[in-house]
Write a protein that holds these residues in place. Structure first.
Motif, short mmCIF file in Angstrom:
data_model
loop_
_atom_site.label_atom_id
_atom_site.label_comp_id
_atom_site.label_asym_id
_atom_site.label_seq_id
_atom_site.Cartn_x
_atom_site.Cartn_y
_atom_site.Cartn_z
N PHE A 1 31.82 30.52 61.01
CA PHE A 1 32.13 29.38 61.87
C PHE A 1 32.91 28.28 61.13
O PHE A 1 33.43 27.36 61.77
CB PHE A 1 30.85 28.77 62.44
N MET A 2 32.99 28.37 59.80
CA MET A 2 33.49 27.27 58.98
C MET A 2 34.82 26.70 59.48
O MET A 2 34.99 25.49 59.62
CB MET A 2 33.64 27.73 57.53
N ASN A 3 35.78 27.57 59.73
CA ASN A 3 37.11 27.11 60.14
C ASN A 3 37.42 27.54 61.57
O ASN A 3 38.57 27.74 61.92
CB ASN A 3 38.17 27.66 59.18
N ARG A 4 36.36 27.66 62.37
CA ARG A 4 36.54 28.07 63.77
C ARG A 4 35.95 27.01 64.69
O ARG A 4 34.91 27.21 65.33
CB ARG A 4 35.86 29.42 64.01
N PRO A 5 36.60 25.84 64.79
CA PRO A 5 36.03 24.75 65.61
C PRO A 5 35.94 25.11 67.09
O PRO A 5 35.21 24.46 67.84
CB PRO A 5 37.01 23.59 65.38
N GLU A 6 36.67 26.12 67.53
CA GLU A 6 36.63 26.48 68.94
C GLU A 6 35.36 27.23 69.31
O GLU A 6 35.06 27.42 70.50
CB GLU A 6 37.85 27.34 69.30
N LEU A 7 34.58 27.68 68.29
CA LEU A 7 33.36 28.44 68.56
C LEU A 7 32.13 27.56 68.32
O LEU A 7 32.03 26.90 67.29
CB LEU A 7 33.29 29.67 67.64
N PRO A 8 31.17 27.57 69.25
CA PRO A 8 29.94 26.79 69.05
C PRO A 8 29.05 27.44 68.01
O PRO A 8 28.98 28.67 67.89
CB PRO A 8 29.29 26.81 70.43
N ARG A 9 28.34 26.62 67.21
CA ARG A 9 27.37 27.16 66.25
C ARG A 9 26.17 27.68 67.01
O ARG A 9 25.52 26.95 67.75
CB ARG A 9 26.89 26.06 65.29
N ILE A 10 25.88 28.97 66.84
CA ILE A 10 24.76 29.59 67.57
C ILE A 10 23.98 30.47 66.61
O ILE A 10 24.39 30.70 65.47
CB ILE A 10 25.27 30.44 68.76
N SER A 11 22.85 30.98 67.07
CA SER A 11 22.00 31.84 66.23
C SER A 11 21.34 32.87 67.13
O SER A 11 21.59 32.93 68.33
CB SER A 11 20.94 31.00 65.50
N GLY A 12 20.51 33.72 66.51
CA GLY A 12 19.75 34.70 67.27
C GLY A 12 20.63 35.77 67.90
O GLY A 12 21.68 36.15 67.37
N ASN A 13 20.21 36.26 69.07
CA ASN A 13 20.95 37.32 69.75
C ASN A 13 22.36 36.90 70.11
O ASN A 13 23.30 37.71 70.09
CB ASN A 13 20.20 37.76 71.01
N ALA A 14 22.53 35.62 70.45
CA ALA A 14 23.86 35.12 70.81
C ALA A 14 24.81 35.22 69.62
O ALA A 14 26.00 35.50 69.78
CB ALA A 14 23.78 33.69 71.31
N LEU A 15 24.29 35.00 68.40
CA LEU A 15 25.13 35.11 67.20
C LEU A 15 25.56 36.56 67.01
O LEU A 15 26.74 36.83 66.72
CB LEU A 15 24.36 34.62 65.98
N ILE A 16 24.64 37.51 67.17
CA ILE A 16 24.98 38.92 67.04
C ILE A 16 26.04 39.30 68.06
O ILE A 16 27.01 40.01 67.74
CB ILE A 16 23.73 39.80 67.20
N ASP A 17 25.90 38.81 69.29
CA ASP A 17 26.89 39.11 70.33
C ASP A 17 28.26 38.52 69.95
O ASP A 17 29.29 39.17 70.18
CB ASP A 17 26.44 38.54 71.67
N THR A 18 28.26 37.32 69.39
CA THR A 18 29.53 36.68 69.00
C THR A 18 30.20 37.45 67.87
O THR A 18 31.41 37.68 67.88
CB THR A 18 29.29 35.22 68.58
N LEU A 19 29.41 37.84 66.87
CA LEU A 19 29.96 38.62 65.76
C LEU A 19 30.51 39.96 66.27
O LEU A 19 31.57 40.42 65.81
CB LEU A 19 28.89 38.86 64.70
N ALA A 20 29.80 40.58 67.22
CA ALA A 20 30.25 41.85 67.76
C ALA A 20 31.54 41.68 68.57
O ALA A 20 32.46 42.50 68.48
CB ALA A 20 29.16 42.47 68.63
N SER A 21 31.62 40.59 69.35
CA SER A 21 32.83 40.38 70.16
C SER A 21 34.03 40.09 69.27
O SER A 21 35.17 40.39 69.65
CB SER A 21 32.62 39.23 71.14
N ALA A 22 33.79 39.52 68.09
CA ALA A 22 34.86 39.28 67.12
C ALA A 22 35.13 40.51 66.26
O ALA A 22 35.98 40.46 65.37
CB ALA A 22 34.51 38.09 66.24
N GLN A 23 34.40 41.61 66.51
CA GLN A 23 34.50 42.86 65.76
C GLN A 23 34.14 42.69 64.29
O GLN A 23 34.52 43.52 63.46
CB GLN A 23 35.89 43.48 65.91
#
Length: 492
Positions: free
Chosen positions: A190-212
């Motif tokens: 997330f460091m240089n990705r201001p367009e993405l909200p800081r999240i955790s848990g299952n939502a974080l896994i989903d975000t990482l997966a959507s970003a491949q």
């Protein structure tokens, strides 16, 4: 990747249960009870399944004995250890000999719910389609077909084979969600990705997966590809396949490698280490205030940060990740900085300035772009040359001999530059001028080197030397010497 026969019993069973949970057999997965146990039958299946795994973006294909068509574990009598190929040769070495290219097939026998099950793993084709008995096979639904009779599927398979790259291969597999967060640093993501909200848990896994940045497969569960680990790892040492890909910075006293003052290795992923490396460069770069032999203070311009940033970012993006034994290094001397990355450039170094952006690491390049470290517009070398010209520095020099080394020299006046440096500076100046539709003249070259109008003759001699070397050409030969314009040799 760990061979199947070296996989623990627990992981093999977990893999099997993921297969059983699939709604049906797939082109890369085949269930049998006790049939298809002869060498030729297995060889044909291995080719078809391995080719289909590549077509369907799976890391490997599986043939499983001991499972019914209804996905029930029923056990098998098939013994791969004693099975034979043609000519009474042991099955496994025979398969690896008669299938071309030779696949690293592996077997695993496990007991599940009191039943004996055998799994055969065939890595997805990499360099060329698998063939047995001079025929290439693939799976069309649940049927094995000759690939040559399906040209559209064959073209698609070759396209995917040509696209396979190390950066997309897995460097960690069969992970739990907790293990993913132990290996990858969400803050780095997330460091240089201001367009993405800081999240955790299952939502974080989903975000990482959507970003491949992570992937999931039926065979291997959650996996981390090489490019993602390089960008977001908490420590690259956690990934043995990435050994040697952490940037190294070395600071030397003087202009030779005989007196190393200090060395740093940055094992965090590139997203986290890029900033500290830039800060370190600004601390120890050539230039600034020094003392001469008499003890007087001497101020020299520091090496431009922009030039180093672009050179270093390009080195990260264009390195050959499969070239082992070489390291991405930054060497800081009193009179220069050298940045070396493994791999020969994909374009002629003479055309770095005008060439379109090309990288052998597409996913890593895109991640660096999203982190705002590179632009991927082919403008990096424009910025390098512009920043050096603005402060009248010697030009950047490029050396390619299996590796790619870019040298940024400390500030030196025109009189102290070598003839090679001056001619290269004129060539780079002509390239920039042509791309920006700016005239390159005696006056613009004087400005590039910080020369006075009274030094026009020196600029003329330098222009003539560049013409003799074939680095530039005259645009308007009929014009007078003072107003004559020049182009890089390749311009039309």
């Amino acid at each position: 990747m760990t061979p199947l026969n070296a996989t623990s019993r627990e992981k093999a069973i977990a893999r099997l249960r993921r297969f059983l949970a699939l709604p049906a057999e797939l082109p890369w997965l085949e269930f049998k009870e006790n049939s298809a146990t002869s060498g030729p039958e297995i060889a044909k299946y291995a080719c078809a399944l391995g080719n289909s795994a590549r077509l369907h973006d799976e890391p490997a294909a599986y043939m499983v004995w001991g499972v019914s068509d209804s996905h029930e574990i029923v056990g098998t009598t098939f013994q791969w250890q004693t099975a034979k190929g043609k000519g009474n040769e042991d099955l496994l070495p025979w398969l690896q000999r008669v299938i071309d290219p030779a696949p690293q097939i592996s077997f695993k026998t496990v007991e599940v719910d009191g039943f004996r099950v055998v799994l055969m793993r065939v890595p997805a084709a990499i360099s060329a389609p698998y063939a047995y008995d001079h025929q290439r096979f693939f799976r069309l639904g649940s049927y094995t077909k000759n690939l040559m009779q399906y040209p559209d599927h064959e073209r698609e398979l070759w396209r995917k084979l040509n696209q396979f790259q190390f950066e997309a291969s897995n460097v960690a597999e069969e992970l739990t969600e907790a293990e993913i967060i132990e290996l990858l640093d969400p803050e780095a993501f997330f460091m240089n990705r201001p367009e993405l909200p800081r999240i955790s848990g299952n939502a974080l896994i989903d975000t990482l997966a959507s970003a491949q940045a992570i992937s999931h497969s039926s065979e291997l569960g959650w996996c981390i590809p090489a490019w993602s680990a390089l960008m977001y790892a908490r420590s690259l040492k956690d990934f043995p396949r990435l050994n040697g890909l952490a940037p190294r910075v070395m600071h030397f006293a003087g202009s030779s490698r005989t007196n190393l003052q200090r060395e740093w290795e940055f094992n965090e992923g590139y997203a986290a280490s890029f900033g500290p490396i830039m800060t370190l460069f600004e601390t120890v770069r050539p230039g600034g205030e020094t003392l001469d032999a008499t003890g007087r203070r001497v101020e020299t311009p520091p090496l431009p940060t922009v030039a180093f940033r672009e050179v270093f970012a390009n080195a990260l993006m264009h390195q050959d990740l499969e070239q082992r034994g070489q390291y991405l290094t930054v060497e800081i001397f009193s009179d220069r900085v050298e940045v070396t990355n493994p791999g020969t450039p994909l374009v002629n170094p003479e055309r770095f300035i005008d060439a379109a952006s090309t990288t052998r690491n597409v996913r890593l390049g895109e991640a660096l772009r999203l982190a705002h470290f590179v632009e991927q517009r082919g403008s990096g070398w424009d910025k390098i040359v512009e920043s050096l010209e603005a402060a009248h520095f010697p030009p950047a020099l490029i050396r390619a001999n299996g590796n790619t080394t870019v040298t940024l020299s400390a500030y030196r006046t025109f009189a102290l530059m070598t003839t090679e440096e001056k001619i290269q500076a004129v060539y780079q100046h002509a390239c920039l001028g042509f791309l920006a539709s700016r005239p390159v003249t005696n006056a613009s070259i004087r400005k590039r080197f910080g020369l006075r109008d009274s030094q026009a003759s020196q600029a003329t001699r330098l222009i003539n030397a560049a013409l003799e070397k074939g680095r530039i050409r005259v645009h308007d030969a009929d014009a007078g010497p003072r107003s004559r314009r020049y182009l890089p040799y390749w311009a039309v």
